[in-house]
Scaffold this active site. Structure first.
Site, PDB file in Angstrom:
ATOM      1  N   ASP A  56      -5.702  -4.232  11.232  1.00 34.28           N
ATOM      2  CA  ASP A  56      -4.664  -4.933  10.483  1.00 34.28           C
ATOM      3  C   ASP A  56      -4.857  -6.439  10.571  1.00 34.28           C
ATOM      4  O   ASP A  56      -4.162  -7.194   9.883  1.00 34.28           O
ATOM      5  CB  ASP A  56      -3.270  -4.574  11.024  1.00 34.28           C
ATOM      6  N   ASP A 110      -2.733   7.245   6.999  1.00 30.67           N
ATOM      7  CA  ASP A 110      -2.355   6.346   8.097  1.00 30.67           C
ATOM      8  C   ASP A 110      -1.789   7.139   9.279  1.00 30.67           C
ATOM      9  O   ASP A 110      -1.382   8.309   9.139  1.00 30.67           O
ATOM     10  CB  ASP A 110      -1.311   5.353   7.561  1.00 30.67           C
TER      11      ASP A 110
HETATM   12  C1  DGJ Z   1      -0.573   0.207   9.101  1.00 28.23           C
HETATM   13  C2  DGJ Z   1      -1.786  -0.047   8.276  1.00 28.23           C
HETATM   14  O1  DGJ Z   1      -2.837  -0.480   9.073  1.00 28.23           O
HETATM   15  C3  DGJ Z   1      -1.447  -1.068   7.204  1.00 28.23           C
HETATM   16  O2  DGJ Z   1      -2.594  -1.373   6.461  1.00 28.23           O
HETATM   17  C4  DGJ Z   1      -0.363  -0.517   6.331  1.00 28.23           C
HETATM   18  O3  DGJ Z   1      -0.830   0.593   5.629  1.00 28.23           O
HETATM   19  C5  DGJ Z   1       0.857  -0.161   7.171  1.00 28.23           C
HETATM   20  N1  DGJ Z   1       0.486   0.709   8.267  1.00 28.23           N
HETATM   21  C6  DGJ Z   1       1.910   0.504   6.338  1.00 28.23           C
HETATM   22  O4  DGJ Z   1       2.942   0.951   7.079  1.00 28.23           O
END
Ligand code: DGJ
Length: 726
Positions: free
Chosen positions: A550, A480
């Site tokens: 997201d 991430d």
């Molecule tokens: C952003 C990601 O897009 C989410 O899926 C998740 O992993 C969060 N970060 C966790 O902090």
């Protein structure tokens, strides 16, 4: 032969599956761009280097051999700087005298099979021997002795050409590169619309289309990443062209940091397209003898509109960009705990999700953010990659053993490039965070960015990751990246090299990713940046899939998936069913199946009837996996054309199977709805699974299926499956 050189006319001809690209060596050794478009068998285009006659205020060629010739009107492969070519420069190098006049002319060339890798940078590769061929043209600035090698690779099976360049300081004094755009293409016409993908967190890659007009237009990122805001992709489509018709040129940069894609329409109605590292905040010092290689740009041509262009990108990326063990291997169906629990969990809570997953037929459990340090919320602990023993009372290994004993694979989340101000790592190494002297650091999600230009930082993070990944049974890594870069500076770079920071940052990140991938070749890596903030081909060279967004609400996420499909294949698109309430599990599944499918929820919150539906959905995931991951995508009704409903279709390569999905986003009154399919074999007969009826491919594509009886309700969706009987 995909690349040939005509000695008599001094013309290079690159042919790539139905497209041709021609370059001429002008009598004064300029590299002239002659043609790019549909395949032509011959190369008699010498006079294409001339556009209009010499015009007032267009300066003459310094050689003055031909008084009617001005570099200002000639189409070039390299746009020099400070010369009589006054359009946007593609390359500019400040020499030891302090000026940045840059003028590269042809010296020599070589043509060879295959394709070299680029030092430190991700790039496409030769999948099978002979599937691509490369032309390298050496050019030189005779005054400064700077050199530029232009590198073009033409692909046999796809209408694609990739291009990169290497600059070399052939002088005895230090030079500074100010601009090194990977692509410079002088189109023969400006009668195009420009298509780009803009967005934000939770709504990435929206399609936008506008006519080219005189002057400058384009896209850029200065965020230290390719970004949610603009994708490093642009397309030109002929005016009036669309999904299935018109000439479409797609351009994509294999790069994950600051970029610029710009088009200048000049007074001659020509359009110069440049694409590469954003020259703002960029500079690179070259000591005598040193080289610098710019990232690779991908060009795709289709005479069949945006749809044809997208399908060419998809096949090219599935075959010649994505690599590693998971390139063709079936990806496990996963459940991720993020939307279900956030960071508030312990081993028992996670085990309950894993248990439900195993009982439901899911194949992998992914533990997201919150397993390390003191990470109960997003204010702390990034960088402290040690298991939180309060959450895992018997250790991580014991927890993973329990999960794998259920028959599941185990995956884990990291955010390797980040450091929380509230972390042991920051306490020990405040200078490891990016920053500049005497200026406070901006925070993004309460975190700073680690200085990935530094080897000591990368070594430390590698060791921490290796400890977790190597000492446990981990099959999947979610990488991430949850903020953008500000106050760009490294404590280790001298002042004169601080402008190299952004590019060095991404080279450092690529190096670390490469080390992880090499150390754990069986690991499935999914890239993520707050959803799809680094959804680019650079990342795809390390991770065969990227978390698309997201936003898991099927009705708005579908727009993101449509936009992403302009150049990225379904196989790379991480797409999950979540508990978001707006639509049925069937619609969520139908949307999420357009990608690398999974679930992201707390099973405790699923109603009993939905549990059974989920079990059925999983069977369909297996049934359609190959069709979706390896088939051709046809966008039937796009959200940018119709705000009420959309439809898409996957057709197997041999055209014996098709899966169409139609989604009503908002109910509308009283309209006919004949859904016309695409991409079938008109002469084949297809059986419609729903009613067993037979239809010819021609009928399905020309008359269509009459969907008058389909429920006309917000969020309703259905799939239509066809298989060829003869
Ligand atoms: C952003 C990601 O897009 C989410 O899926 C998740 O992993 C969060 N970060 C966790 O902090």
């Amino acid at each position: 032969m995909p690349i040939a050189f005509d000695e008599r006319r001094k013309i290079f001809k690159l042919d790539a599956a139905g497209s041709s690209y021609l370059i001429g060596i002008h009598e004064d050794r300029y590299l002239a761009h002659l043609y790019y478009g549909a395949y032509i068998p011959d190369d008699n285009l010498t006079d294409f280097a001339r556009r209009r006659e010499y015009a007032s205020f267009s300066a003459s060629d310094p050689e003055r051999k031909d008084p009617s010739f001005s570099p200002d009107t000639c189409p070039f492969e390299i746009g020099g700087s400070g010369t009589a070519d006054m359009r946007i420069a593609s390359v500019a190098i400040r020499n030891a005298d302090g000026n940045d006049v840059t003028d590269f002319r042809y010296v020599s060339h070589r043509i060879f099979d295959g394709k070299p890798a680029l030092p430190g940078l991700p790039s496409l590769y030769e999948e099978t021997p002979g599937d691509c061929r490369t032309l390298e043209i050496l050019t030189r600035d005779d005054t400064t002795h700077a050199e530029c090698v232009l590198r073009y690779t033409a692909y046999e099976k796809y209408p694609a050409i990739t291009r990169s360049l290497t600059l070399k300081n052939g002088s005895g004094k230090t030079m500074e590169i100010e601009r090194a755009m990977s692509l410079c293409l002088d189109m023969n016409s400006a009668d195009f619309d420009l298509v780009t993908l803009y967005g934000r967190h939770n709504q990435e890659r929206n399609f936008t289309r506008r006519p080219l007009s005189h002057g400058l237009q384009g896209i850029a990122s200065r965020r230290g990443s390719s970004s949610h805001q603009q994708n490093p992709f642009l397309a030109l489509i002929s005016r009036g062209g669309g999904e299935d018709h018109g000439e479409a040129y797609g351009f994509n940069l294999v790069y994950s940091a600051n970029f610029l894609g710009e088009i200048e329409v000049d007074y001659n109605e020509s359009a110069r397209v440049i694409l590469g590292i954003n020259p703002d905040d960029f500079g690179w010092r070259l000591a005598p003898g040193e080289e610098f290689t710019a990232p690779e740009a991908v060009m795709v041509f289709s005479a069949e509109g945006l749809g044809g262009m997208s399908r060419a990108f998809h096949r090219l990326y599935n075959h010649n960009l994505i690599r590693g063990a998971w390139k063709t291997k079936k990806r496990p169906l996963l459940v991720n705990n993020w939307e279900g629990t956030g960071m508030r969990f312990d081993d028992e809570k996670l085990y309950a999700i894993a248990k439900w997953a195993a009982e439901t037929g899911i194949e992998m459990f992914v533990m997201d953010d919150g397993w390390f340090g003191r990470r109960d919320d997003d204010t702390s602990s990034l960088g402290d990659w040690f298991v939180d023993e309060k959450k895992f009372r018997h250790g991580l290994g014991a927890f993973i053993d329990r999960v794998t004993a259920l028959g599941l694979k185990f995956g884990i989340w990291f955010e390797p490039e980040m450091i929380s101000p509230d972390s042991d790592l920051f306490l020990a190494h405040p200078d490891w965070a990016i920053g500049v002297p005497d200026r406070k650091r901006s925070e993004g999600r309460q975190q700073y960015v680690l200085d990935m230009t530094r080897k000591d930082v990368r070594d430390y993070i590698f060791e921490r990751m290796k400890d977790i990944l190597g000492n446990n049974d981990v099959s999947y890594l979610k990488w991430d990246f949850n903020r953008n870069v500000t106050e760009p500076g490294s404590a280790l770079l001298p002042p004169e090299k601080q402008k190299e920071f952004y590019h060095r940052y991404i080279l450092g990140t690529y190096e670390l990713m490469g080390r992880i991938v090499d150390a754990f070749p069986g690991l499935l890596v999914e890239n993520c940046s707050g959803g799809g903030g680094r959804y680019d081909p650079g990342m795809l060279a390390f991770s065969p899939q990227i978390w698309c967004s997201d936003n898991t609400d099927a009705l708005s996420r579908v727009d993101i998936q449509f936009g992403s499909s302009l150049c990225y294949p379904a196989s790379v698109q991480g797409a999950h069913v979540s508990a978001s309430r707006r639509s049925s599990y069937e619609t969520k599944r139908n949307v999420a199946m357009w990608g690398s499918f999974g679930y992201e929820l707390d099973p405790e919150k699923i109603r009993e009837e939905d549990r059974a539906a989920i079990r059925e959905q999983i069977a369909d995931y297996h049934k359609y996996y190959d069709l979706i991951h390896r088939g051709d995508l046809y966008r039937l009704i796009c959200p940018w054309d119709d705000p009420y409903k959309c439809a898409w279709e996957f057709v197997s390569e041999d055209k014996t199977e098709a899966l169409t999905t139609v989604l009503v986003k908002f109910r509308t009154e009283g309209r006919n709805f004949f859904l016309r399919l695409k991409g079938l074999d008109p002469d084949k007969t297809y059986v419609f699974e729903e009613n067993g009826e037979e239809y010819s491919g021609a009928l399905l594509m020309n008359a269509g299926i009459n969907l008058f009886g389909m429920p006309n309700e917000d969020g309703y969706s259905k799939t239509l499956h066809f298989t060829a009987s003869r």
